[in-house]
Write a protein that holds these residues in place. Structure first.
Motif, PDB file in Angstrom:
ATOM      1  N   GLY A 187       0.764  -1.257   0.071  1.00 47.29           N
ATOM      2  CA  GLY A 187       0.118   0.278   0.081  1.00 47.29           C
ATOM      3  C   GLY A 187       0.825   1.255  -0.135  1.00 47.29           C
ATOM      4  N   LYS A 188       2.118   1.241  -0.066  1.00 46.20           N
ATOM      5  CA  LYS A 188       3.031   2.317   0.072  1.00 46.20           C
ATOM      6  C   LYS A 188       3.808   2.360  -1.314  1.00 46.20           C
ATOM      7  CE  LYS A 188       3.462   2.415   5.202  1.00 46.20           C
ATOM      8  NZ  LYS A 188       2.566   1.470   5.118  1.00 46.20           N
ATOM      9  N   THR A 189       4.694   3.428  -1.387  1.00 38.85           N
ATOM     10  CA  THR A 189       5.682   3.702  -2.319  1.00 38.85           C
ATOM     11  C   THR A 189       7.124   3.400  -2.002  1.00 38.85           C
ATOM     12  OG1 THR A 189       4.186   4.935  -3.533  1.00 38.85           O
ATOM     13  CG2 THR A 189       6.326   5.429  -4.270  1.00 38.85           C
ATOM     14  N   VAL A 190       7.904   2.886  -3.004  1.00 38.98           N
ATOM     15  CA  VAL A 190       9.322   2.629  -2.443  1.00 38.98           C
ATOM     16  C   VAL A 190      10.025   3.115  -3.684  1.00 38.98           C
ATOM     17  CG1 VAL A 190       8.833   0.749  -0.963  1.00 38.98           C
ATOM     18  CG2 VAL A 190       9.133   0.259  -3.504  1.00 38.98           C
ATOM     19  N   ALA A 191      11.404   3.257  -3.216  1.00 33.22           N
ATOM     20  CA  ALA A 191      12.392   3.910  -4.348  1.00 33.22           C
ATOM     21  C   ALA A 191      13.442   2.854  -4.501  1.00 33.22           C
ATOM     22  CB  ALA A 191      12.858   5.365  -3.907  1.00 33.22           C
ATOM     23  N   VAL A 192      14.156   2.710  -5.724  1.00 37.37           N
ATOM     24  CA  VAL A 192      15.196   1.611  -5.811  1.00 37.37           C
ATOM     25  C   VAL A 192      15.954   1.906  -7.065  1.00 37.37           C
ATOM     26  CG1 VAL A 192      13.785   0.176  -7.191  1.00 37.37           C
ATOM     27  CG2 VAL A 192      15.524  -1.047  -5.516  1.00 37.37           C
ATOM     28  N   GLN A 193      17.075   1.422  -6.973  1.00 42.46           N
ATOM     29  CA  GLN A 193      17.849   1.520  -8.254  1.00 42.46           C
ATOM     30  C   GLN A 193      17.633   0.728  -9.383  1.00 42.46           C
ATOM     31  OE1 GLN A 193      22.031   1.058  -7.659  1.00 42.46           O
ATOM     32  NE2 GLN A 193      22.720   2.268  -9.555  1.00 42.46           N
ATOM     33  N   ARG A 194      17.333   1.077 -10.422  1.00 40.35           N
ATOM     34  CA  ARG A 194      16.984   0.214 -11.546  1.00 40.35           C
ATOM     35  C   ARG A 194      17.885  -0.748 -11.939  1.00 40.35           C
ATOM     36  NH1 ARG A 194      16.158   4.292 -14.841  1.00 40.35           N
ATOM     37  NH2 ARG A 194      13.766   4.542 -14.524  1.00 40.35           N
ATOM     38  N   GLY A 195      17.503  -1.966 -12.365  1.00 39.82           N
ATOM     39  CA  GLY A 195      18.258  -3.155 -12.776  1.00 39.82           C
ATOM     40  C   GLY A 195      19.252  -3.900 -11.609  1.00 39.82           C
ATOM     41  N   THR A 196      18.846  -3.613 -10.562  1.00 37.95           N
ATOM     42  CA  THR A 196      19.416  -4.238  -9.488  1.00 37.95           C
ATOM     43  C   THR A 196      18.473  -5.305  -8.872  1.00 37.95           C
ATOM     44  OG1 THR A 196      18.566  -2.658  -7.626  1.00 37.95           O
ATOM     45  CG2 THR A 196      20.462  -2.068  -8.604  1.00 37.95           C
ATOM     46  N   ILE A 197      19.135  -6.216  -8.138  1.00 37.91           N
ATOM     47  CA  ILE A 197      18.317  -7.314  -7.358  1.00 37.91           C
ATOM     48  C   ILE A 197      17.352  -6.691  -6.465  1.00 37.91           C
ATOM     49  CG2 ILE A 197      18.515  -9.322  -5.814  1.00 37.91           C
ATOM     50  CD1 ILE A 197      19.580  -9.715  -8.544  1.00 37.91           C
ATOM     51  N   TYR A 198      17.445  -5.606  -6.103  1.00 39.50           N
ATOM     52  CA  TYR A 198      16.877  -4.874  -4.891  1.00 39.50           C
ATOM     53  C   TYR A 198      15.390  -4.506  -5.481  1.00 39.50           C
ATOM     54  CZ  TYR A 198      21.466  -3.918  -3.449  1.00 39.50           C
ATOM     55  OH  TYR A 198      22.608  -4.203  -3.355  1.00 39.50           O
ATOM     56  N   GLU A 199      15.615  -4.444  -6.856  1.00 38.34           N
ATOM     57  CA  GLU A 199      14.191  -3.906  -7.853  1.00 38.34           C
ATOM     58  C   GLU A 199      13.431  -5.254  -7.689  1.00 38.34           C
ATOM     59  OE1 GLU A 199      12.631  -1.952 -11.688  1.00 38.34           O
ATOM     60  OE2 GLU A 199      14.831  -2.504 -11.715  1.00 38.34           O
ATOM     61  N   ASP A 200      14.264  -6.407  -8.254  1.00 39.28           N
ATOM     62  CA  ASP A 200      13.619  -7.875  -8.196  1.00 39.28           C
ATOM     63  C   ASP A 200      12.977  -7.942  -6.745  1.00 39.28           C
ATOM     64  OD1 ASP A 200      14.613  -7.796 -10.671  1.00 39.28           O
ATOM     65  OD2 ASP A 200      16.051  -9.123 -10.205  1.00 39.28           O
ATOM     66  N   GLY A 210      -0.290  -7.827  -3.631  1.00 36.58           N
ATOM     67  CA  GLY A 210      -1.604  -8.144  -4.553  1.00 36.58           C
ATOM     68  C   GLY A 210      -2.504  -6.746  -4.462  1.00 36.58           C
ATOM     69  N   ALA A 211      -3.668  -6.939  -4.378  1.00 40.83           N
ATOM     70  CA  ALA A 211      -4.509  -5.745  -4.218  1.00 40.83           C
ATOM     71  C   ALA A 211      -4.019  -4.455  -3.429  1.00 40.83           C
ATOM     72  CB  ALA A 211      -6.071  -5.967  -3.964  1.00 40.83           C
ATOM     73  N   LYS A 212      -3.411  -4.709  -2.468  1.00 40.13           N
ATOM     74  CA  LYS A 212      -2.768  -3.635  -1.616  1.00 40.13           C
ATOM     75  C   LYS A 212      -1.511  -3.144  -2.129  1.00 40.13           C
ATOM     76  CE  LYS A 212      -2.314  -2.323   3.278  1.00 40.13           C
ATOM     77  NZ  LYS A 212      -2.209  -3.051   4.699  1.00 40.13           N
ATOM     78  N   LYS A 213      -1.564  -2.664  -3.221  1.00 39.89           N
ATOM     79  CA  LYS A 213      -0.466  -2.245  -4.212  1.00 39.89           C
ATOM     80  C   LYS A 213       0.555  -1.667  -3.652  1.00 39.89           C
ATOM     81  CE  LYS A 213       0.318   0.060  -8.574  1.00 39.89           C
ATOM     82  NZ  LYS A 213      -0.368   0.861  -9.682  1.00 39.89           N
ATOM     83  N   LEU A 214       1.784  -2.425  -4.042  1.00 46.73           N
ATOM     84  CA  LEU A 214       3.253  -1.590  -3.786  1.00 46.73           C
ATOM     85  C   LEU A 214       3.650  -0.821  -4.959  1.00 46.73           C
ATOM     86  CD1 LEU A 214       5.557  -1.031  -1.998  1.00 46.73           C
ATOM     87  CD2 LEU A 214       6.366  -3.287  -2.722  1.00 46.73           C
ATOM     88  N   THR A 215       4.039   0.314  -4.841  1.00 49.93           N
ATOM     89  CA  THR A 215       4.215   1.150  -5.979  1.00 49.93           C
ATOM     90  C   THR A 215       5.715   1.319  -6.047  1.00 49.93           C
ATOM     91  OG1 THR A 215       2.272   2.588  -5.970  1.00 49.93           O
ATOM     92  CG2 THR A 215       4.212   3.414  -7.199  1.00 49.93           C
ATOM     93  N   ILE A 216       6.592   0.985  -7.025  1.00 46.00           N
ATOM     94  CA  ILE A 216       7.778   0.994  -7.059  1.00 46.00           C
ATOM     95  C   ILE A 216       8.360   2.062  -8.160  1.00 46.00           C
ATOM     96  CG2 ILE A 216       9.917  -0.510  -7.781  1.00 46.00           C
ATOM     97  CD1 ILE A 216       8.280  -3.029  -7.368  1.00 46.00           C
TER      98      ILE A 216
END
Length: 320
Positions: A187-200, A210-216
């Motif tokens: 239900g929240k928004t996170v920030a991450v470096q593109r192309g990293t395992i963290y993004e995965d 699921g429906a309680k969406k996590l925005t990346i």
């Protein structure tokens, strides 16, 4: 464990070059130089041996073209303190110090060039770089050249595994959103470096939410992701524990961020090398075992307070 990335006139660049001429023995040190298109770098004067031939213990194990050049070209993303970052125009950190120790065994310089993390593997495919040293997690996907869906997109690369770490969440100081685990991010928004395992990792968590969406929100550099968290536009960033701890300790005098929750996804960082260059891979592996044995590897880790991430011996493609 995790991964890493960057560019060639800005943040991540690792490159070292050691002139190994037939008439002079080169006992390498890491040369950090600026790269042609998007890099920041610096340089260190190489150490030279006055002998009539290269006296480095493992010089003869290197491919002939690298012996002749006296340089191993290394791709990195130099925006990932304490692993690799730019300070006073030079690339410094754990990986450059390990590379310097390796250079003394191999007798050539490691020339670091910074580029975006998600372009580092391509730089191996094209031959622009000989190695990757950028806190890159060794995993089967990268070994086999697969994308997130399992589609074949490249040849894949081999890894010489040299560092072990887990990942940790980095949140704004005071933890205003009370985040203590990945499940708290739904239900929240996170920030991450593109192309990293963290993004995965965040993508996997988004599926779980699921429906309680996590925005990346994915960015070219981890610094941009940190800025987003600091500004309140995202509740958390994800990093390897040593990096997250360093950021929390140093950013804003320790007043910007804090590390929350326990480490997860403990895994291996690998030095990436072309599958077609097994001679270079094996020479680097032997050099890593040598610096582990002689103690210079431990000294490099101790300098940056990351001794707990030491490996006991070099392995190849041990990531899962």
């Amino acid at each position: 464990m995790t991964a890493r990335s960057t560019r060639c006139t800005t943040a991540k660049t690792r490159t070292s070059r050691l002139a190994a001429v037939a008439a002079a023995a080169v006992v390498g040190s890491v040369l950090l130089t600026a790269c042609g298109d998007q890099t920041e770098g610096g340089s260190a004067t190489p150490t030279k041996d006055g002998g009539s031939a290269n006296a480095a213990p493992l010089f003869s194990k290197l491919p002939a073209d690298i012996q002749k050049a006296g340089v191993i070209k290394v791709g990195t993303d130099a925006s990932y303190a304490p692993m690799e970052f730019t300070e006073n125009g030079k690339i410094v950190g754990v990986d450059p110090d390990i590379a310097q120790a390796l250079s003394k065994q191999l007798g050539v310089e490691f020339k670091f060039t910074s580029g975006t993390f998600d372009g580092l593997i391509t730089s191996i495919y094209t031959g622009r770089q000989d190695l990757i040293m950028s806190s890159m997690t060794d995993n089967k996907k990268r070994q086999e050249g697969l994308d997130d869906s399992g589609k074949k997109i490249g040849k894949g690369i081999d890894f010489v595994d040299y560092f072990s770490s887990g990942v940790s969440l980095l949140v704004k100081k005071g933890n205003p959103q009370n985040v203590n685990s990945l499940d708290d991010l739904c239900g929240k928004t996170v920030a991450v470096q593109r192309g990293t395992i963290y993004e995965d990792t965040f993508k996997a968590q988004a599926t779980k939410c699921g429906a309680k969406k996590l925005t990346i929100q994915a960015f070219d550099s981890d610094a941009e992701a940190q800025t987003r968290v600091k500004a309140g536009g995202a509740v958390a960033d994800l990093n390897d524990y040593p990096v997250a701890a360093y950021i929390a300790k140093t950013s804003g005098g320790g007043n910007d961020f804090e590390v929350v929750g326990s480490q997860s996804d403990v895994g291996l960082f690998g030095i990436g090398v072309s599958k077609e260059n097994t001679q270079l891979r094996d020479a680097v592996k032997e050099a890593l075992d040598a610096i582990i044995k002689d103690g210079t590897y431990a000294e490099a880790l101790k300098k940056w307070d990351v001794e707990d991430s030491a490996v006991k011996s070099a392995t190849v493609n041990a990531g899962k």
